[in-house]
Design a protein around this motif. Sequence first.
Motif, PDB file in Angstrom:
ATOM      1  N   SER A 260      39.486  31.076  56.636  1.00  9.98           N
ATOM      2  CA  SER A 260      40.735  30.768  55.943  1.00  9.98           C
ATOM      3  C   SER A 260      40.489  30.626  54.441  1.00  9.98           C
ATOM      4  O   SER A 260      39.352  30.444  53.991  1.00  9.98           O
ATOM      5  CB  SER A 260      41.319  29.469  56.485  1.00  9.98           C
ATOM      6  OG  SER A 260      40.430  28.391  56.208  1.00  9.98           O
ATOM      7  N   LEU A 261      41.579  30.703  53.674  1.00 11.33           N
ATOM      8  CA  LEU A 261      41.474  30.490  52.233  1.00 11.33           C
ATOM      9  C   LEU A 261      40.974  29.081  51.933  1.00 11.33           C
ATOM     10  O   LEU A 261      40.246  28.855  50.965  1.00 11.33           O
ATOM     11  CB  LEU A 261      42.833  30.717  51.573  1.00 11.33           C
ATOM     12  CG  LEU A 261      43.350  32.160  51.542  1.00 11.33           C
ATOM     13  CD1 LEU A 261      44.708  32.214  50.860  1.00 11.33           C
ATOM     14  CD2 LEU A 261      42.362  33.079  50.836  1.00 11.33           C
ATOM     15  N   SER A 295      38.243  42.559  53.645  1.00 13.21           N
ATOM     16  CA  SER A 295      39.409  41.659  53.621  1.00 13.21           C
ATOM     17  C   SER A 295      39.026  40.297  53.052  1.00 13.21           C
ATOM     18  O   SER A 295      39.811  39.666  52.339  1.00 13.21           O
ATOM     19  CB  SER A 295      39.960  41.494  55.041  1.00 13.21           C
ATOM     20  OG  SER A 295      38.960  40.955  55.906  1.00 13.21           O
ATOM     21  N   SER A 299      40.145  38.178  49.594  1.00 11.93           N
ATOM     22  CA  SER A 299      40.523  36.762  49.636  1.00 11.93           C
ATOM     23  C   SER A 299      39.781  35.967  48.565  1.00 11.93           C
ATOM     24  O   SER A 299      40.369  35.109  47.899  1.00 11.93           O
ATOM     25  CB  SER A 299      40.224  36.179  51.015  1.00 11.93           C
ATOM     26  OG  SER A 299      41.003  36.807  52.018  1.00 11.93           O
ATOM     27  N   SER A 302      41.382  36.687  45.335  1.00 18.31           N
ATOM     28  CA  SER A 302      42.728  36.120  45.203  1.00 18.31           C
ATOM     29  C   SER A 302      42.726  34.647  44.828  1.00 18.31           C
ATOM     30  O   SER A 302      43.687  34.153  44.222  1.00 18.31           O
ATOM     31  CB  SER A 302      43.512  36.319  46.509  1.00 18.31           C
ATOM     32  OG  SER A 302      42.996  35.475  47.538  1.00 18.31           O
TER      33      SER A 302
END
Length: 437
Positions: A260-261, A295, A299, A302
Amino acid sequence: MPMYQASTGGQVLDLETAVKDGILGGGGGGGGGVICCTTLEKVDLKKMIEQLDSIEVPSVFICPISLEPMQDPVTLCTGQTYERSNILKWFSLGHFTCPTTMQELWDDSLTPNSTLNHLIHTWFSHKYLAMKKRSEDVQGRCLELLETLKKVKGQTRVQTLKQLRMVVAAHESAKKTVVDNGGVGFISSLLGPFTSHSVGSEAIGILVNLQLTSDSITNLLQPMKVSLMVDVLNEGSTETKINCVRLMQVLFTGSNIVPSLSLLVGVLRLVKDKRHPHGILEGLRLLKVISSQESLGNSIVSIGGVPQLVEMLPHFNSECLELALYVLQLLSSIPDGALALKDCSNTIPNLVKLLMKISECCTQYALSILWEVCKLSPEESAATAVNAGLAAKLLLVIQSGCNPGLKQRSAELLKLCSLNYTSTIFISKCKLTRTLQ
């Protein structure tokens, strides 16, 4: 009472005196007496020496040739004592001298030093049996704590877990005892959506020290367990955070789970904490494990991971630098990652400084990143790079003993800079003659 003729100083010691004076590691009184011969004969000396490999051995037990403990000591006519196999090898090489004193030998006979042999056996037996007793005590303590854990809850459970964590961290035999008695499965079962952070922290601190099977890893990768680990990572103490990322390194290696972030934020926060170098290292190791998936790379970009890593580069040691550059190299191969690197004002200056400074591996990663950044915006990046001293550094790489691939990439980058920079200024910046150009 058997006597021992010391190899230095000519002092004669009996066995009891040797124990009292510390030659056997005893301290006089306190139960440090000599172990009976019948007990000694049951324990193989070679086995004891191997298992006590890390212990400091009295110098009188060390063979002057191999610097290893003697198992069959023999004495020469000079009074010096050696391991039998070592002195025989010395003789087989054509030497007829004493290796320590270099005296010519007037007699080549080898006299078994039975007293020293007994002394060595006694000392190692004393240490070995003490080690075994400690190990048995530790195993018993582990089993007791595991049984207690099954019965208690609340703060008592936290305290019991803490005690077990400390025992497991300190003793190899404790790790094996926990694993062999189903401890991994039971402690893993304590992690769940309703687990308190205090219980989770202690459980993670135990699990990170144990050998996990593939089934155990699969069990721990359940979303609710990973979610708890992420919460503990973001809210726990520094020690707990380090334990979390170490455990996640094991769990995420080879798995397809997408962190998860919140997890990535927690890892980057740990990497940025200059007060705890070990935490930085473990955080970067986890980033290396998880950043290979495209992916996940997006992240990391980001949440602002690229400029954070770039700004930290001057503060990393060599091991951390290699890990950070590896991650940034992977991110530079992603369009958004390359753009983030270009937009960070310190990317090019910080990377240029690292060329030919740390290791060939670091130089390779830095060159790959610089190539992606300069290729994305040739004119703007070329000016920044040359002003930062890139051209001169590239010439160093080309003229060094680095591998051909690095030299080729350096030449390509040098050409890219020259094509996008004013010719006369470029020559001046990298101190090239027209002939060399």
